[in-house]
Motif scaffolding. Structure first.
Motif, PDB file in Angstrom:
ATOM      1  N   SER A  59      -1.951  -4.891 -12.710  1.00 54.55           N
ATOM      2  CA  SER A  59      -1.045  -4.441 -12.469  1.00 54.55           C
ATOM      3  C   SER A  59       0.458  -4.790 -11.476  1.00 54.55           C
ATOM      4  N   ARG A  60       0.454  -5.989 -11.569  1.00 52.39           N
ATOM      5  CA  ARG A  60       1.839  -6.784 -11.237  1.00 52.39           C
ATOM      6  C   ARG A  60       2.252  -7.716 -12.322  1.00 52.39           C
ATOM      7  N   THR A  61       2.600  -7.815 -13.861  1.00 51.66           N
ATOM      8  CA  THR A  61       2.333  -8.168 -14.873  1.00 51.66           C
ATOM      9  C   THR A  61       4.529  -8.936 -14.130  1.00 51.66           C
ATOM     10  N   GLY A  62       4.568 -10.080 -14.619  1.00 50.26           N
ATOM     11  CA  GLY A  62       5.977 -10.763 -14.847  1.00 50.26           C
ATOM     12  C   GLY A  62       5.720 -10.607 -12.993  1.00 50.26           C
ATOM     13  N   PHE A  63       5.300 -11.276 -12.117  1.00 52.04           N
ATOM     14  CA  PHE A  63       5.288 -10.779 -10.952  1.00 52.04           C
ATOM     15  C   PHE A  63       5.542 -12.057  -9.926  1.00 52.04           C
ATOM     16  N   ALA A  64       4.883 -12.960 -11.203  1.00 51.34           N
ATOM     17  CA  ALA A  64       5.011 -14.707 -10.298  1.00 51.34           C
ATOM     18  C   ALA A  64       6.871 -15.109 -11.214  1.00 51.34           C
ATOM     19  N   HIS A  65       6.547 -14.541 -12.144  1.00 51.84           N
ATOM     20  CA  HIS A  65       8.079 -14.965 -12.882  1.00 51.84           C
ATOM     21  C   HIS A  65       9.300 -14.618 -11.432  1.00 51.84           C
ATOM     22  N   LEU A  66       9.163 -13.247 -11.445  1.00 52.45           N
ATOM     23  CA  LEU A  66      10.044 -12.628 -10.357  1.00 52.45           C
ATOM     24  C   LEU A  66      10.322 -13.097  -8.681  1.00 52.45           C
ATOM     25  N   PHE A  67       9.117 -13.546  -9.234  1.00 57.78           N
ATOM     26  CA  PHE A  67       9.574 -14.794  -7.619  1.00 57.78           C
ATOM     27  C   PHE A  67       9.825 -16.045  -7.524  1.00 57.78           C
ATOM     28  N   GLU A  68       9.461 -16.622  -8.947  1.00 59.58           N
ATOM     29  CA  GLU A  68      10.446 -17.872  -9.100  1.00 59.58           C
ATOM     30  C   GLU A  68      11.996 -17.737  -8.675  1.00 59.58           C
ATOM     31  N   HIS A  69      12.262 -16.255  -9.591  1.00 63.60           N
ATOM     32  CA  HIS A  69      13.843 -16.334  -9.386  1.00 63.60           C
ATOM     33  C   HIS A  69      14.324 -15.455  -7.665  1.00 63.60           C
ATOM     34  N   MET A  71      12.945 -17.215  -4.953  1.00 63.78           N
ATOM     35  CA  MET A  71      13.369 -18.067  -4.514  1.00 63.78           C
ATOM     36  C   MET A  71      14.845 -19.227  -4.228  1.00 63.78           C
ATOM     37  N   PHE A  72      15.568 -18.154  -5.079  1.00 68.06           N
ATOM     38  CA  PHE A  72      17.030 -18.940  -4.802  1.00 68.06           C
ATOM     39  C   PHE A  72      18.234 -18.031  -4.378  1.00 68.06           C
ATOM     40  N   GLN A  73      17.085 -16.821  -3.909  1.00 68.61           N
ATOM     41  CA  GLN A  73      18.179 -16.476  -2.884  1.00 68.61           C
ATOM     42  C   GLN A  73      18.817 -16.341  -0.953  1.00 68.61           C
ATOM     43  N   ASP A 133      18.323  -6.215  -1.251  1.00 71.91           N
ATOM     44  CA  ASP A 133      19.152  -6.421  -2.139  1.00 71.91           C
ATOM     45  C   ASP A 133      19.003  -7.341  -2.672  1.00 71.91           C
ATOM     46  N   ASN A 134      18.204  -8.121  -2.378  1.00 71.55           N
ATOM     47  CA  ASN A 134      17.835  -8.956  -2.885  1.00 71.55           C
ATOM     48  C   ASN A 134      16.522  -8.736  -4.477  1.00 71.55           C
ATOM     49  N   ASN A 137      17.860  -7.067  -7.300  1.00 70.58           N
ATOM     50  CA  ASN A 137      18.985  -8.142  -7.527  1.00 70.58           C
ATOM     51  C   ASN A 137      18.616  -8.662  -8.805  1.00 70.58           C
ATOM     52  N   GLN A 138      17.155  -9.321  -8.265  1.00 70.96           N
ATOM     53  CA  GLN A 138      17.013 -10.034  -9.157  1.00 70.96           C
ATOM     54  C   GLN A 138      15.751  -9.454 -10.235  1.00 70.96           C
ATOM     55  N   GLN A 139      15.110  -7.495  -9.564  1.00 67.77           N
ATOM     56  CA  GLN A 139      14.100  -7.324 -10.737  1.00 67.77           C
ATOM     57  C   GLN A 139      15.456  -6.617 -12.102  1.00 67.77           C
TER      58      GLN A 139
END
Length: 449
Positions: A59-69, A71-73, A133-134, A137-139
């Protein structure tokens, strides 16, 4: 006549490619791999976390990729985007990516900046800036990335994102890795905090340092910066197993943006590190790698069905950096007047040869040379990153990064008989999924025109 010392042929020494590997673990469980190479004054630092596309929460598809972003915040001592500026202002390059079974981050810097890179990576491992905010923004950034790369892109996601969803049956292997927009936007701050605490812990990670550095100095810095980070209890590994496919699957999708049809077909791979796995690596070389490959010769040169044949094992990496079920995929684009059935008939002719007759030694030898060339190319990618990629993968998945020095030997054990046996089991039509991408039919002409 018995041989004497005088008439014996001198032994010829064959150079062996060997990667220096020093492997150890910190008390908190962080896997550390050091590999010195003093040929250039640069150093690569790579951190791999054992959380990837397919093992993200349901139920959280794309979550791993979202989290990658995320890590630069920003982190405890580095503000928003400061990590990137720190690396670039010191003459380095960096990147991160999400793959099937891991998320990775790496930097390549001048050798004298190793301490800076280790400090910065430890800073975001120990304390990421997670706030509303982060996250919002990343979503937005990730949602736009999905729209640009998939939804509004001709052939978007073909076949790397599409094929696993059709060929696999286990949710973990078959869900939308890039993420449904509703799932991405539904992620909460608590989700992100829990995800970071669980999966970005040192006992779920591997750190590789590759290049021109002093080992004693590197060990001291690693202990200083990463040693104080506390481990976290890890969830039980998810079950990724796939049942044996017993019937061919055929699926199609209409791509309203595509101008030409496309075709992909995929076979389930043998389990990792088995003799058949290495044989499949050579079958990949024989079938689709290079213009001398069988399918290139059959589909491009002989029939002219397409201008090229692509694909391979693990379309999000290479045949070494995954851990679980995998597909061997072939893809191509063709004209409207060519039917997929014609192409697949030609493919079946090639596959049937491999399944019923052993390849000759010359073909096997050529495949070995091509495999060795590919392996060396992978290891040399991005000034040491390719080497770090394999070292971290083997540390995370096998607890043995020294496997990097055994790969050639395993391929050399493959025989024509093993190639045929592997083709019989894994290149059978009932182990295959065929995906056709159709163009949108032209609208009928208006009456009276």
């Amino acid at each position: 006549m018995p041989a004497t010392a005088a008439n014996k042929s001198p032994k010829t020494s064959v150079a062996q490619f060997h990667v220096p590997v020093e492997y150890y673990k910190l008390p908190n469980g962080l896997r550390v791999i050091l590999s010195q190479d003093h040929t250039a004054p640069t150093v690569t630092v790579a951190v791999y976390y054992r959380i990837g596309f397919r093992i993200e929460p349901k139920s959280r598809t794309g979550f791993a990729h979202l989290f990658e972003h995320m890590m630069f915040q920003g982190s405890r001592n580095l503000g928003k985007m400061k990590f990137i500026k720190l690396v670039q202002q010191n003459g380095g390059i960096l990147n991160g990516s999400t793959r099937f079974d891991f998320t990775n981050y790496f930097e390549v810097l001048p050798s004298n900046k190793l301490q800076t890179a280790l400090w910065a990576e430890s800073d975001r491992m120990s304390g990421l800036a997670i706030n509303d905010d982060n996250l919002k923004n990343q979503q937005g950034v990730v949602s736009n990335e999905v729209k640009v790369n998939v939804i509004n892109q001709p052939y978007g996601g073909f076949p790397w994102l599409d094929m696993p969803q059709y060929a696999n049956t286990n949710w973990y292997n078959a869900h939308n890795f890039y993420g449904d927009l509703k799932d991405i936007n539904a992620a909460t701050l608590q989700d992100v905090q829990d995800f970071f605490k669980t999966y970005y812990a040192p006992n779920n990670a591997a750190l590789a340092v590759v290049g021109d550095f002093d080992a004693a100095e590197a060990k001291a810095w690693i202990a200083k910066y990463f040693g104080p980070i506390k481990p976290e209890k890890q969830p039980a590994p998810v079950d990724l197993t796939e049942p044996r496919q017993e019937k061919e699957k055929k699926v199609s999708k209409v791509d309203p943006l595509a101008k030409r049809p496309a075709l992909a077909f995929a076979y389930h791979m043998p389990p990792r590190n088995t003799p058949e796995y290495y044989a499949m690596g050579l079958l990949d070389q024989i079938l689709i790698e290079g213009e001398d490959s069988l399918l290139y010769q059959e589909l491009v040169k002989k029939h002219g069905y397409t201008g090229n044949v692509g694909g391979g094992i693990n379309m999000l990496g290479n045949m070494f950096n995954y851990n679980g079920p995998m597909l061997f995929t072939v893809d191509l684009f063709h004209d409207n007047n060519t039917k997929p059935e014609e192409i697949m008939a030609a493919v079946d002719g090639v596959m049937e040869q491999l399944r019923t007759k052993p390849v000759d030694q010359k073909t096997l030898d050529r495949a070995l040379v091509k495999m060795r060339s590919d392996l060396y190319d992978q290891i040399d990618q991005f000034s040491g990153f390719g080497k770090a990629d394999l070292l971290c993968s083997f540390a995370l998945f096998d607890d043995n990064p020294a496997r990097i020095n055994t790969l050639e030997e395993q391929f050399q054990k493959v025989t024509p008989a093993l190639l045929m046996k592997t083709a019989q089991e894994y290149l059978r039509p009932t182990n295959r999924t065929i995906l056709s991408v159709e163009v949108k039919p032209a609208a009928p002409a208006a009456a009276g025109n």
